[in-house]
Design an enzyme around this catalytic site. Structure first.
Site, PDB file in Angstrom:
ATOM      1  N   ARG A 264       0.822  -1.218   0.000  1.00  0.00           N
ATOM      2  CA  ARG A 264       0.000   0.000   0.000  1.00  0.00           C
ATOM      3  C   ARG A 264       0.853   1.264   0.000  1.00  0.00           C
ATOM      4  NH1 ARG A 264      -1.726   0.913   4.737  1.00  0.00           N
ATOM      5  NH2 ARG A 264      -2.657  -1.126   5.111  1.00  0.00           N
TER       6      ARG A 264
ATOM      7  N   TYR B  53     -15.852  21.548 -11.143  1.00  0.00           N
ATOM      8  CA  TYR B  53     -16.320  20.235 -11.613  1.00  0.00           C
ATOM      9  C   TYR B  53     -17.426  19.750 -10.661  1.00  0.00           C
ATOM     10  CZ  TYR B  53     -15.588  15.302 -13.016  1.00  0.00           C
ATOM     11  OH  TYR B  53     -15.725  14.025 -13.459  1.00  0.00           O
TER      12      TYR B  53
ATOM     13  N   ASP C 136      -7.621  22.850  -9.132  1.00  0.00           N
ATOM     14  CA  ASP C 136      -7.829  21.751 -10.070  1.00  0.00           C
ATOM     15  C   ASP C 136      -7.209  22.185 -11.399  1.00  0.00           C
ATOM     16  OD1 ASP C 136      -8.819  19.960 -11.977  1.00  0.00           O
ATOM     17  OD2 ASP C 136     -10.662  19.590 -10.856  1.00  0.00           O
TER      18      ASP C 136
ATOM     19  N   LYS D 270      -7.225  12.283 -17.600  1.00  0.00           N
ATOM     20  CA  LYS D 270      -7.414  13.101 -18.801  1.00  0.00           C
ATOM     21  C   LYS D 270      -6.110  13.178 -19.596  1.00  0.00           C
ATOM     22  CE  LYS D 270     -11.433  13.513 -16.939  1.00  0.00           C
ATOM     23  NZ  LYS D 270     -11.857  14.583 -16.052  1.00  0.00           N
TER      24      LYS D 270
END
Ligand SMILES: *Cc1c(COP(=O)(O)O)cnc(C)c1O
Length: 399
Positions: A68, A122, A194, A219
């Protein structure tokens, strides 16, 4: 390479060199090295003996400890992203862009705090503020994306974080990021941006005073529409809080996905240049069409955000919007359904062009979206723009 050497390199070179450590790509016993780290899949890490296990400090970011906490694929991607934001302390990776935004807000806000959230954010970012953050006792005020230095009037003693997204990914308003971050710094308020539209290549966020730069790697960074991930890249001051929260929340990303993301990232500079160029060709063509109300693209000289974009950005990506003048939603549907080179679907930033209908009026609260014309959003891919334009011509014929 020393840190100073890295910072003096230009971004395209940093994209190629970032995160490439010899200990991740070769072993002297093999007599050579490979270019990219092989995929290190792991849950368990094996130690030589109990003393070795006990000696391993577990707050490590680049030594094997437990799956992890990452393996070289995770660290290589994180380091490459950190190298793109000079002045950053480090990068944390999350299973999606939404997870990165939510984890950052959770890490930096406590009950009783006040958050300023840009009205053009967003939509899932808003959902987190109105849902989980509200339940935790964090109060959110939405603000006009064009507010600039006027943000000072909205600050209270409880304001702990200002969240920005520039340009807004549906409506493409450009924010005056330096004006807002300068005020925030003076008041000891953290800023988070962002930066998915621009990536650090077009907008180095930390250089503009931002403390935490977020990206949906899904993206442009990944660029091939086949994997999801998000990142937070932060200054030294904010880093310990983010890392501690990330360890507590336990959101791990897979080494396979990191290897794919890093492969995408290496070519971001050339892809972004082409996305921007193709997008401008299509946007300029649309702007001259009688059927188009307006084109929402900050790199067009008539755009309200053009001056700020020109001052602060190093270029443009390929995502923008336009309105269809004086028609109804059914006509927009006919237009979109008539296209054959544009996939109809969410996300963007992949090599292939996409189209979606978008309806910002239903999302806003601080500012109204009053344009009655239906809005279309395009993500322009790497096709020849002449073919895309011919396709859009067919869309107009179907109006
Ligand atoms: C897509 C997107 C996100 C969320 O990213 P996912 O990886 O899809 O979770 C966040 N911000 C913006 C601006 C986006 O376009």
């Amino acid at each position: 390479m020393s840190k100073n050497d890295e910072e003096s390199l230009r971004p395209a070179t940093r994209l190629v060199q970032g995160g490439r450590r010899p200990e991740w790509t070769g072993d002297p016993r093999l007599g050579g090295a490979v270019v990219n780290p092989p995929v290190w899949r792991a849950s368990t890490i094996l130690y030589d003996n109990v003393a070795d296990l006990k000696a391993r400090g577990h707050a490590t970011h680049d030594k094997l400890y437990y799956g992890r906490r990452g393996t070289p694929n995770v660290w290589a991607l994180a380091d490459a992203l950190t190298d793109l934001e000079p002045g950053a302390e480090g990068t944390l990776l999350y299973p999606s862009g939404v997870a990165a935004n939510s984890a950052g807000l959770l890490a930096l806000l406590s009950p009783g705090d006040h958050l300023l959230m840009v009205d053009s954010a967003y939509e899932p970012t808003r959902a987190f503020c109105n849902g989980m953050l509200a339940r935790m006792g964090v109060r959110t005020t939405y603000y006009d994306p064009l507010i600039g230095a006027g943000i000072a009037d909205l600050l209270t003693d409880q304001t702990k974080l200002i969240f920005l997204e520039s340009p807004g990914s549906l409506t493409f308003e450009v924010q005056d990021v330096p004006a807002i971050t300068a005020i925030a710094r003076r008041r000891g308020i953290v800023t988070m941006l962002d930066n998915t539209w621009a990536t650090p290549l077009l907008f180095p966020a930390l250089a503009h005073g931002v403390d935490v730069a977020m990206m949906s790697l899904t993206k442009y960074a990944g660029g091939h529409s086949d994997a999801m991930m998000g990142s937070l890249t932060a200054t030294r001051a904010v880093w310990p809080k983010l890392r501690s929260a990330a360890y507590q929340l336990g959101q791990a990303v897979s080494p396979d996905d990191c290897a794919m993301m890093l492969r995408g990232l290496r070519t971001l500079d050339v892809r972004m240049a082409r996305h921007g160029e193709n997008g401008l060709a299509v946007a300029n063509w649309l702007a001259a069409r009688a059927e188009v109300g307006r084109v929402l693209h900050p790199a067009l000289s008539g755009d309200p955000g053009h001056a700020l974009w020109k001052r602060d950005f190093n270029g443009t990506s390929g995502l923008f919007g336009f309105t269809l003048k004086g028609v109804d939603e059914a006509a927009r549907t006919r237009f979109i359904d008539a296209l054959s080179h544009f996939g109809i679907g969410f996300s963007w930033g992949g090599y292939e062009s996409l189209v979606v209908p978008s309806d910002p009026a239903t999302i806003r609260s601080a500012t109204l979206w009053t344009d009655p014309d239906p809005l279309v959003r395009l993500s322009i891919g790497l096709e020849d723009p002449a073919d895309l334009i011919a396709d859009l011509e067919r869309g107009f014929a179907a109006l």
